[in-house]
Design an enzyme around this catalytic site. Structure first.
Site, PDB file in Angstrom:
ATOM      1  N   MET A  33       0.849  -1.203   0.000  1.00  0.00           N
ATOM      2  CA  MET A  33       0.000   0.000   0.000  1.00  0.00           C
ATOM      3  C   MET A  33       0.875   1.239   0.000  1.00  0.00           C
ATOM      4  O   MET A  33       1.848   1.307   0.749  1.00  0.00           O
ATOM      5  CB  MET A  33      -0.873   0.007   1.258  1.00  0.00           C
ATOM      6  CG  MET A  33      -1.726  -1.229   1.401  1.00  0.00           C
ATOM      7  SD  MET A  33      -2.682  -1.132   2.919  1.00  0.00           S
ATOM      8  CE  MET A  33      -3.583  -2.678   2.825  1.00  0.00           C
ATOM      9  N   HIS A  62      -0.044  -8.317  -3.836  1.00  0.00           N
ATOM     10  CA  HIS A  62      -1.227  -7.509  -4.152  1.00  0.00           C
ATOM     11  C   HIS A  62      -0.830  -6.038  -4.086  1.00  0.00           C
ATOM     12  O   HIS A  62      -0.637  -5.486  -3.003  1.00  0.00           O
ATOM     13  CB  HIS A  62      -2.321  -7.859  -3.123  1.00  0.00           C
ATOM     14  CG  HIS A  62      -3.583  -7.066  -3.276  1.00  0.00           C
ATOM     15  ND1 HIS A  62      -4.548  -7.034  -2.291  1.00  0.00           N
ATOM     16  CD2 HIS A  62      -4.049  -6.287  -4.281  1.00  0.00           C
ATOM     17  CE1 HIS A  62      -5.555  -6.267  -2.693  1.00  0.00           C
ATOM     18  NE2 HIS A  62      -5.272  -5.800  -3.890  1.00  0.00           N
ATOM     19  N   ASP A 171     -10.723 -11.312  -1.394  1.00  0.00           N
ATOM     20  CA  ASP A 171      -9.826 -10.729  -0.381  1.00  0.00           C
ATOM     21  C   ASP A 171     -10.580  -9.731   0.481  1.00  0.00           C
ATOM     22  O   ASP A 171     -11.068  -8.710  -0.014  1.00  0.00           O
ATOM     23  CB  ASP A 171      -8.670 -10.040  -1.127  1.00  0.00           C
ATOM     24  CG  ASP A 171      -7.639  -9.401  -0.200  1.00  0.00           C
ATOM     25  OD1 ASP A 171      -7.743  -9.570   1.029  1.00  0.00           O
ATOM     26  OD2 ASP A 171      -6.732  -8.732  -0.738  1.00  0.00           O
TER      27      ASP A 171
HETATM   28  C1  DX5 Z   1      -7.021  -5.155   2.370  1.00  0.00           C
HETATM   29  C2  DX5 Z   1      -6.033  -6.231   2.006  1.00  0.00           C
HETATM   30  C3  DX5 Z   1      -6.364  -7.566   2.545  1.00  0.00           C
HETATM   31  C4  DX5 Z   1      -6.399  -7.657   4.038  1.00  0.00           C
HETATM   32  C5  DX5 Z   1      -7.309  -8.778   4.412  1.00  0.00           C
HETATM   33  O1  DX5 Z   1      -6.772  -4.028   1.619  1.00  0.00           O
HETATM   34  O2  DX5 Z   1      -5.959  -6.358   0.605  1.00  0.00           O
HETATM   35  O3  DX5 Z   1      -5.498  -8.552   2.000  1.00  0.00           O
HETATM   36  O4  DX5 Z   1      -5.160  -7.871   4.621  1.00  0.00           O
HETATM   37  O5  DX5 Z   1      -7.413  -8.819   5.789  1.00  0.00           O
HETATM   38  P1  DX5 Z   1      -8.666  -9.488   6.510  1.00  0.00           P
HETATM   39  O6  DX5 Z   1      -8.656 -10.946   6.134  1.00  0.00           O
HETATM   40  O7  DX5 Z   1      -8.387  -9.251   7.936  1.00  0.00           O
HETATM   41  O8  DX5 Z   1      -9.902  -8.795   6.027  1.00  0.00           O
HETATM   42 ZN    ZN Z   2      -4.854  -8.049  -0.282  1.00  0.00          ZN
END
Ligand code: DX5
Ligand code: ZN
Length: 217
Positions: A33, A62, A171
């Site tokens: 991010m 990702h 996700d």
């Molecule tokens: C959110 C991420 C996810 C996140 C998922 O922007 O892309 O991969 O880590 O976390 P949980 O499973 O806790 O929702």
């Molecule tokens: Zn993710």
């Protein structure tokens, strides 16, 4: 079903040890991010490269970053096995997907909750994986948005027509309680952060997820 535990919910002071606790999964989900595409900052290629020697797990990277074309090479060099970019983050998703494939890596295209399935139709032949975000990207620990599963079904139907070999990943907000529902939408790669790392025994949770999916007898 393949499980991709998200490192975003792991203990950042001991990442290598955390990875060891999820090695019974099929992939490792690495959320990048940039504080621009999403209102949060996580980690970049340096951290991924540091983790690479500690596991043979498939690195499912990702990218929640603006104009990912600037950085895909660096993530591939860092050890990514698959790189997923956001449809909303670049003017030319096709070019970025082609770059990832040309490097011999799996190319993924992600869509945020407000992006309709039809928006990515033309790019499906270039994808090894489509990631349907089941929460707004940016943070772990949110609740799954139910409408996104309807969209996952639509994406799976389009893939079955255009590119049946491609994986469909979901996700955000997925855990033991709603896993069945997610799989019933046609998803075969499941990201789980809080649900895996937030439990005292991540390996047991992974085994339980496989049981729910019918992968274990
Ligand atoms: C959110 C991420 C996810 C996140 C998922 O922007 O892309 O991969 O880590 O976390 P949980 O499973 O806790 O929702
Ligand atoms: Zn993710």
């Amino acid at each position: 079903m393949k499980i991709s535990p998200s490192m975003l919910s792991a203990d950042f002071s001991r990442l290598a040890a955390s990875v060891k606790t999820v090695e019974s999964a099929e992939m490792l989900h690495l959320d990048v991010m940039d504080g621009a595409f999403v209102p949060n900052i996580s980690f970049g290629p340096v951290v991924i490269a540091a983790l690479r020697p500690h596991t043979d797990l498939f690195f499912d990277v990702h990218l929640m970053i603006d104009r990912p074309e600037r950085y895909v090479d660096r993530f591939i060099k860092a050890g990514a096995d698959g790189v997923t970019i956001h449809f909303e983050s670049t003017k030319d998703p096709a070019a970025v997907l082609r770059t990832i494939r040309a490097a011999g890596k799996k190319a993924g295209l992600a869509i945020s909750p407000r992006t309709p399935a039809a928006a990515i139709k033309e790019f499906l032949p270039l994808c090894d994986l489509v990631l349907v975000m089941t929460v707004e990207p940016g943070f772990g620990g949110q609740s799954l948005i139910p409408e996104t599963l309807i969209k996952a079904k639509e994406v799976r139907a389009m893939l079955d027509e255009i590119n049946p070999a491609a994986d469909l990943e979901a996700d955000g907000g997925i855990g033991l309680k709603n896993l069945r529902e997610v799989l019933d939408a046609g998803v075969n790669v499941v990201v789980a952060g809080t649900a895996v790392f937030g439990t005292p025994d991540p390996a047991a949770t992974i085994a339980e997820m496989h049981r729910i999916a019918g992968d274990l007898t």
